[in-house]
Design an enzyme around this catalytic site. Structure first.
Site, short mmCIF file in Angstrom:
data_model
loop_
_atom_site.label_atom_id
_atom_site.label_comp_id
_atom_site.label_asym_id
_atom_site.label_seq_id
_atom_site.Cartn_x
_atom_site.Cartn_y
_atom_site.Cartn_z
NE ARG A 157 -21.84 -4.85 3.34
CZ ARG A 157 -20.85 -4.93 2.38
NH1 ARG A 157 -19.65 -5.38 2.70
NH2 ARG A 157 -20.80 -4.18 1.29
CE LYS A 205 -4.27 1.52 2.02
NZ LYS A 205 -5.55 1.03 2.82
CD GLU A 234 -19.12 -3.37 7.99
OE1 GLU A 234 -19.35 -4.16 7.47
OE2 GLU A 234 -18.14 -2.30 7.78
#
Ligand SMILES: Cc1ncc(C[n+]2csc(CCOP(=O)(O)OP(=O)(O)O)c2C)c(N)n1
Ligand SMILES: CC(=O)[C@@H](O)[C@H](O)COP(=O)(O)O
Ligand SMILES: [Mg+2]
Length: 642
Positions: free
Chosen positions: A403, A289, A375
């Site tokens: 969600r 990243k 979630e």
């Protein structure tokens, strides 16, 4: 300082078709140019930087090998899509990124045929790609035609249940489907969980015999210029992991891990897969990243998201803050309670920094749980903790709580479990746009029997609401607060427990009562000041609770005024609807009482500054003032006095 890089190859790219004319060496140089272009573009707008930098080579390789938009490249979350946007005809619009009327920060179907599927919430890509693959095989009609379906999904996103549901289905359907697992060993925070450890272990596995064989056979199928690369890929495959990976058990062929920054690995492997894949195949690509930009590589979050910045120094250009953020206020208030109550625990779904729970994790590591991007699990795990005698604070962004809605209903509400929902990013959030707007939680929570639903009008109120939630043991309770800074109000030393279902009168006036729920209170006060200058003194109240409503206060406001206006940062069906129901049931409308409910309009509002978005929504001081004048039938232009 911003610098505009030299980009001779990129300047020749109008669409991905142009990449087909480049040699492998040129594609490698193109990737370098694309990286500097991405850095330069984001330095001027701010946005998601680290994830895009990590997939620059992969983006070039995918567009060089595959044939978008016929082949569908589906970016999971899609915060890594800026290099893809630059290559797919949107380079000149990059300065408008994440701004009003500009490019979205995510993939968006209405923006480009090269964005076959929009995303911003994670872990949807494999399901969507499988849908495209099946539609292709069943002869579905698609304007851009049908080719390969390719999902590019991060290691963080891969931890969500939805990704596994999709792989389970894909392994069963056995359609040709390409999944690229972009493993940078990072979510926004360092990754958590057993899957992450498993992926790391794959780096040390055995060679993948089946793919090696396929690659060997594929070499002769490739045109001459590609053969050398394919031979190198074959060599590389000798060192690959595999045999009996989790992915293979789910019915995928597995290839990898390969170095996602090495075009000499990416290109031949993708070409071979494109030539040879028959069923579902997962290519495990190792990346970094923030790759190639030192300040991003060095940042704790891999340069995940950034304000505008100076390219040379990496220094971000942030506006100075005048008040603490709501997130910080919540986090500190929770720490305050956790210090004296060892049953308080905190749950985040891969957003420790975003929710402020990084502070809790530092102070109370054994009581803080980052469950990954999960979630649904976060909600039911919290329900289990509550059933087991703990006091869980489940801290989620409003948009991501969506969600876990069935879990909220089925596992929390029906069982009346005292889960405390700290709902951050409530209301319109700005640059992330419609996908991240926290518009619906009031409506979807306040309709649940037994749920307590609060909204903080300012940061001091938030402190009281944390105290109220900590003390509330008889059922579920939620409090919502927005992204960004507080109002700069005086802060209480400790939170005070609010009486459940009681609002407060801020100031008393006549004719019209303005009843606010949440942080629009500031705009309500501005509107009231302006109306005051016209000789109108209004009553202002802060409801604090959408559920249970302060029925006495609301009915007496109705009794004492000609008109009542509610204001909230939520979609239709929320606070205002509950107030309307109360008034209707009590016959308040029978005598012609005037009532208006100011809510978010029934549209998805695209990215802009939060102020602009609220203007579009008609929820700023000007619109509130206009609403009152309209209600009282007072001319809005000119200087006629009330
Ligand atoms: C359902 C959902 N929960 C949380 C988020 C917030 N979020 C955005 S990106 C991200 C991390 C994604 O990690 P990964 O998939 O590995 O991608 P990377 O940034 O490492 O490329 C998170 C948690 C989200 N977008 N969607
Ligand atoms: C891509 C994503 O979902 C997150 O990175 C989000 O953009 C975070 O926004 P905040 O800045 O509000 O934490
Ligand atoms: Mg990752």
């Amino acid at each position: 300082m911003t610098t505009h890089p030299e980009t001779p190859l990129l300047d020749r790219v109008q669409s991905p078709a142009d990449l087909k004319r480049f040699s492998d060496a040129e594609l490698t140089r193109l990737a370098h140019e694309l990286r500097t272009e991405t850095i330069s573009a984001v330095s001027m707008t701010g946005g998601h930087l680290g994830a895009g930098l990590g997939v620059v080579e992969l983006t070039v390789a995918l567009h060089a090998v595959f044939d978008a938009p016929r082949d569908k490249i589906i970016w999971d979350v899609s915060h890594q899509c800026y290099p893809h946007k630059i290559l797919t005809g949107r380079r000149d619009r990059m300065p408008t990124l994440r701004q009003k009327d500009g490019l979205s920060g995510f993939t968006k179907r209405s923006e480009s045929p090269y964005d076959p599927f929009g995303a911003a919430h994670s872990s949807t890509s494999i399901s969507a790609a499988l849908g495209f693959a099946v539609a292709r095989d069943l002869g579905g009609l698609c304007e851009t035609g049908h080719g390969d379906a390719i999902a590019v999904i991060g290691d963080g996103a891969m931890s969500a249940g939805m990704a596994f549901e999709a792989m389970n289905n894909a392994g069963h359907l056995k359609r040709r489907l390409i999944v690229i697992l972009n493993d940078n060993e990072m979510s926004i925070a360092p990754p958590v969980g057993a899957l992450s450890s498993y992926l790391s272990r794959l780096y040390a596995g055995e060679p993948f015999q089946e793919f090696k064989a396929a690659a060997k056979g594929a070499v002769s199928l490739l045109p001459e210029p590609f053969q050398e690369g394919a031979r190198r890929a074959k060599e590389m495959l000798k060192g690959m992991a595999v045999g009996g990976t989790l992915f293979e058990e789910l019915g995928f062929s597995y290839v990898g891990p390969i170095d996602g920054h090495d075009m000499d690995q990416l290109l031949p492997v993708l070409r071979t897969v494109q030539q040879r894949a028959s069923g579902p195949i997962l290519i495990h690509v190792a990346t970094k990243k923030g790759k190639g930009y030192a300040p991003a590589e060095a940042a704790r979050d891999g340069g995940h998201a950034t304000a505008r910045f100076d390219v040379v120094t990496g220094a971000q250009k942030k506006a100075p803050s005048n008040a603490p953020s709501y997130t910080k206020v919540f986090a500190n208030a929770l720490l305050d309670h956790a210090a004296t109550d060892d049953k308080i625990c905190a749950i985040t779904a891969a957003m420790p920094d975003g929710t402020g729970l990084d502070l809790f994790a530092e102070r109370y590591p054994s009581r803080c749980f980052d469950v990954g991007i999960a979630e649904q699990h976060a909600v039911t795990f919290s329900a289990g903790l509550a059933a087991g005698g703990m006091k869980p604070f489940c801290a989620l962004y409003s948009t991501f709580l969506q969600r876990g809605y069935d879990q909220v209903v089925h596992d929390v509400a029906i069982q009346r479990l005292p889960v405390r929902f700290a709902i951050d990013r409530a209301g319109l959030v700005g640059a992330d746009g419609a996908t991240h707007a926290g518009s619906y939680d009031i409506a979807y929570l306040a309709n649940l029997p037994g749920f307590v639903v609060m909204a903080a009008a300012d940061e001091a109120e938030l402190v009281h609401m944390v105290a109220t939630a900590a003390a509330h043991d008889t059922g579920p309770i939620a409090f919502r607060y927005p992204r960004g800074e507080g109002q700069g109000v005086e802060m209480p030393e400790h939170g005070e427990v609010l009486e459940i279902g009681k609002g407060r009168i801020i100031s008393r006036g006549a004719r019209v009562a303005l009843l606010s729920f949440g942080t629009r209170l500031g705009e309500v006060q501005k509107a009231a000041e302006s109306l005051n200058a016209r000789g109108l003194t209004l009553t202002i109240a802060d409801a604090r609770f959408a559920k249970p409503l302060d029925e006495d206060m609301i009915l007496s406001l109705a009794a004492d005024h000609e008109a009542l206006v509610t204001i909230e940062e939520g979609a239709i069906g929320g606070f205002g609807s509950h107030v309307a129901q109360l008034l209707a049931e009590n016959g308040v409308f029978d005598g012609g009482f005037k009532y208006r409910s100011m809510v978010l309009p029934d549209i998805f509002i695209d990215q802009a500054s939060p102020e602009d978005m609220y203007r579009v929504a008609g929820l700023d001081a000007k619109h509130i003032e206009a609403k009152v004048l309209e209600l009282l039938d007072i001319a809005q232009i000119g200087d006629r006095r009330a």
